[in-house]
Design a protein around this motif. Structure first.
Motif, mmCIF file in Angstrom:
data_model
loop_
_atom_site.group_PDB
_atom_site.id
_atom_site.type_symbol
_atom_site.label_atom_id
_atom_site.label_comp_id
_atom_site.label_asym_id
_atom_site.label_seq_id
_atom_site.Cartn_x
_atom_site.Cartn_y
_atom_site.Cartn_z
ATOM 1 N N ASP A 35 0.397 -1.139 0.462
ATOM 2 C CA ASP A 35 0.206 -0.280 0.037
ATOM 3 C C ASP A 35 0.843 0.692 -0.427
ATOM 4 O O ASP A 35 1.470 1.293 0.756
ATOM 5 C CB ASP A 35 -1.014 -0.007 1.064
ATOM 6 C CG ASP A 35 -1.940 1.190 1.085
ATOM 7 O OD1 ASP A 35 -2.395 1.772 0.204
ATOM 8 O OD2 ASP A 35 -2.090 1.216 1.688
ATOM 9 N N ALA A 36 0.849 2.211 -1.208
ATOM 10 C CA ALA A 36 1.698 3.299 -1.541
ATOM 11 C C ALA A 36 1.662 4.302 -0.110
ATOM 12 O O ALA A 36 1.973 5.304 0.662
ATOM 13 C CB ALA A 36 1.071 3.639 -2.288
ATOM 14 N N GLN A 67 6.968 9.026 -2.408
ATOM 15 C CA GLN A 67 6.329 7.807 -2.615
ATOM 16 C C GLN A 67 5.047 7.744 -1.382
ATOM 17 O O GLN A 67 3.975 8.148 -2.096
ATOM 18 C CB GLN A 67 7.043 6.683 -1.514
ATOM 19 C CG GLN A 67 7.477 5.729 -1.586
ATOM 20 C CD GLN A 67 7.743 4.161 -1.232
ATOM 21 O OE1 GLN A 67 8.342 4.588 0.346
ATOM 22 N NE2 GLN A 67 8.030 3.351 -1.471
ATOM 23 N N LEU A 68 5.283 8.824 -0.432
ATOM 24 C CA LEU A 68 3.753 9.233 -0.054
ATOM 25 C C LEU A 68 2.853 10.613 -0.431
ATOM 26 O O LEU A 68 2.897 11.530 0.495
ATOM 27 C CB LEU A 68 3.829 9.624 1.357
ATOM 28 C CG LEU A 68 4.180 7.876 1.864
ATOM 29 C CD1 LEU A 68 4.872 8.289 3.704
ATOM 30 C CD2 LEU A 68 3.232 7.066 1.913
ATOM 31 N N GLN A 69 3.737 11.180 -1.638
ATOM 32 C CA GLN A 69 3.034 12.492 -1.902
ATOM 33 C C GLN A 69 1.257 12.183 -2.345
ATOM 34 O O GLN A 69 1.379 13.518 -1.861
ATOM 35 C CB GLN A 69 4.020 12.747 -3.169
ATOM 36 C CG GLN A 69 3.979 14.374 -3.810
ATOM 37 C CD GLN A 69 4.531 14.029 -4.904
ATOM 38 O OE1 GLN A 69 4.812 13.611 -5.980
ATOM 39 N NE2 GLN A 69 5.862 14.971 -4.942
ATOM 40 N N GLU A 72 -2.069 11.101 3.114
ATOM 41 C CA GLU A 72 -2.037 12.083 4.213
ATOM 42 C C GLU A 72 -1.106 12.121 5.300
ATOM 43 O O GLU A 72 -1.552 10.570 5.904
ATOM 44 C CB GLU A 72 -3.507 12.200 4.349
ATOM 45 C CG GLU A 72 -3.888 13.295 6.058
ATOM 46 C CD GLU A 72 -5.419 12.618 6.613
ATOM 47 O OE1 GLU A 72 -5.347 12.738 7.789
ATOM 48 O OE2 GLU A 72 -6.081 12.402 6.081
ATOM 49 N N ILE A 73 -0.309 12.759 5.421
ATOM 50 C CA ILE A 73 0.739 12.178 6.695
ATOM 51 C C ILE A 73 -0.469 12.613 8.140
ATOM 52 O O ILE A 73 -0.420 13.692 8.279
ATOM 53 C CB ILE A 73 1.916 12.753 6.155
ATOM 54 C CG1 ILE A 73 2.279 12.844 4.970
ATOM 55 C CG2 ILE A 73 2.677 12.753 7.686
ATOM 56 C CD1 ILE A 73 2.913 11.267 4.217
ATOM 57 N N ARG A 74 0.068 11.410 8.496
ATOM 58 C CA ARG A 74 -0.914 11.508 10.265
ATOM 59 C C ARG A 74 -0.161 11.329 10.849
ATOM 60 O O ARG A 74 -0.542 12.899 11.646
ATOM 61 C CB ARG A 74 -1.534 10.878 9.927
ATOM 62 C CG ARG A 74 -2.901 10.173 8.443
ATOM 63 C CD ARG A 74 -3.803 9.096 9.446
ATOM 64 N NE ARG A 74 -5.195 9.493 8.467
ATOM 65 C CZ ARG A 74 -5.714 8.647 8.564
ATOM 66 N NH1 ARG A 74 -6.054 7.890 9.153
ATOM 67 N NH2 ARG A 74 -7.066 8.969 7.603
ATOM 68 N N PRO A 148 -4.146 7.099 2.578
ATOM 69 C CA PRO A 148 -4.883 7.806 1.288
ATOM 70 C C PRO A 148 -5.989 8.802 1.815
ATOM 71 O O PRO A 148 -6.491 9.109 2.647
ATOM 72 C CB PRO A 148 -5.895 6.688 0.066
ATOM 73 C CG PRO A 148 -5.424 5.088 0.930
ATOM 74 C CD PRO A 148 -5.253 5.800 2.679
ATOM 75 N N ARG A 149 -5.454 9.899 0.160
ATOM 76 C CA ARG A 149 -6.438 11.282 0.947
ATOM 77 C C ARG A 149 -7.830 11.295 0.069
ATOM 78 O O ARG A 149 -8.363 10.210 -1.313
ATOM 79 C CB ARG A 149 -5.948 12.591 0.454
ATOM 80 C CG ARG A 149 -4.143 12.943 0.077
ATOM 81 C CD ARG A 149 -4.019 13.759 -0.100
ATOM 82 N NE ARG A 149 -2.702 14.029 0.420
ATOM 83 C CZ ARG A 149 -1.982 14.941 0.753
ATOM 84 N NH1 ARG A 149 -2.402 16.400 -0.506
ATOM 85 N NH2 ARG A 149 -0.552 15.281 1.159
#
Length: 149
Positions: A35-36, A67-69, A72-74, A148-149
Motif C-alpha cells: 500500500d503506497a 512515495q507518500l506524495q 495524508e501524512i498523519r 490515502p487522501r
C-alpha cells in the motif's frame, strides 16, 4: 546419451514450470502490492559525532517523501540515536540534533509540521561488542503513519 540427458532436463524444466502455473493463479496470487499510503519505517544514518545529513540520507528522505506524495501524512515519529562513545549528555544532545536534521529535511519536502513527534534517546541501549561501539546506533529512526487522501 547426451541427447537423452537433454530431453530429460527439458522435460523436468517443463514439469517444474507447469507446477508453478497450477498454484492457484500463479505468482501474481502470491505477490502482494504494498500500500503506497500505508505505514513506512526507514532509518537515516549519520557519520560518527555528526548530525549533518549525508547524500545517502537525503536520498532516503527524498524517496520516502516522493512515495507518500499523494497521501495524508498523519504522524511522523523521529527518534535520534547515538552510539556509546563520548559522554551521555553529549550523546543525548547529538541524537536530538540528528532527529531535528531529519525533521527539517522532511518539512522542506512538504510534510506537515504538526504531524511530527521528535525524540532523542542518546546512547541508551547502545551495544558494545568486544569494546567496539555499535555504528548502527548513529541514526534517526523514522516511523510514518499515512492514509490515502
Amino acid at each position: 546419451m547426451t541427447s537423452i540427458r537433454s530431453m530429460v532436463a527439458v522435460g523436468l524444466a517443463a514439469l517444474a514450470l507447469a507446477g508453478c502455473s497450477s498454484m492457484g493463479g500463479g505468482r501474481e496470487a502470491l505477490v502482494a502490492v504494498p500500500d503506497a499510503c500505508g505505514p513506512k519505517r526507514f532509518d537515516v544514518y549519520f557519520a560518527e559525532n555528526q548530525a549533518g545529513l549525508t547524500e545517502a540520507a537525503r536520498t532516503a528522505i527524498g524517496l520516502t517523501a516522493t512515495q507518500l506524495q499523494g497521501c495524508e501524512i498523519r504522524t511522523v515519529r523521529v527518534l535520534g540515536l547515538a552510539d556509546a562513545t563520548g559522554a551521555a549528555d553529549a550523546n543525548l544532545t547529538l541524537s536530538g540534533q540528528r532527529a531535528l536534521a531529519v525533521v527539517e529535511a522532511l518539512e522542506a519536502a512538504g510534510w506537515p509540521a504538526p504531524a511530527f513527534e521528535v525524540g532523542a534517546a542518546g546512547d541508551a541501549g547502545a551495544v558494545t561488542a568486544g569494546g567496539v561501539e555499535e555504528p548502527l546506533r548513529r541514526r534517526a529512526e523514522v516511523l510514518v503513519t499515512a492514509a490515502p487522501r
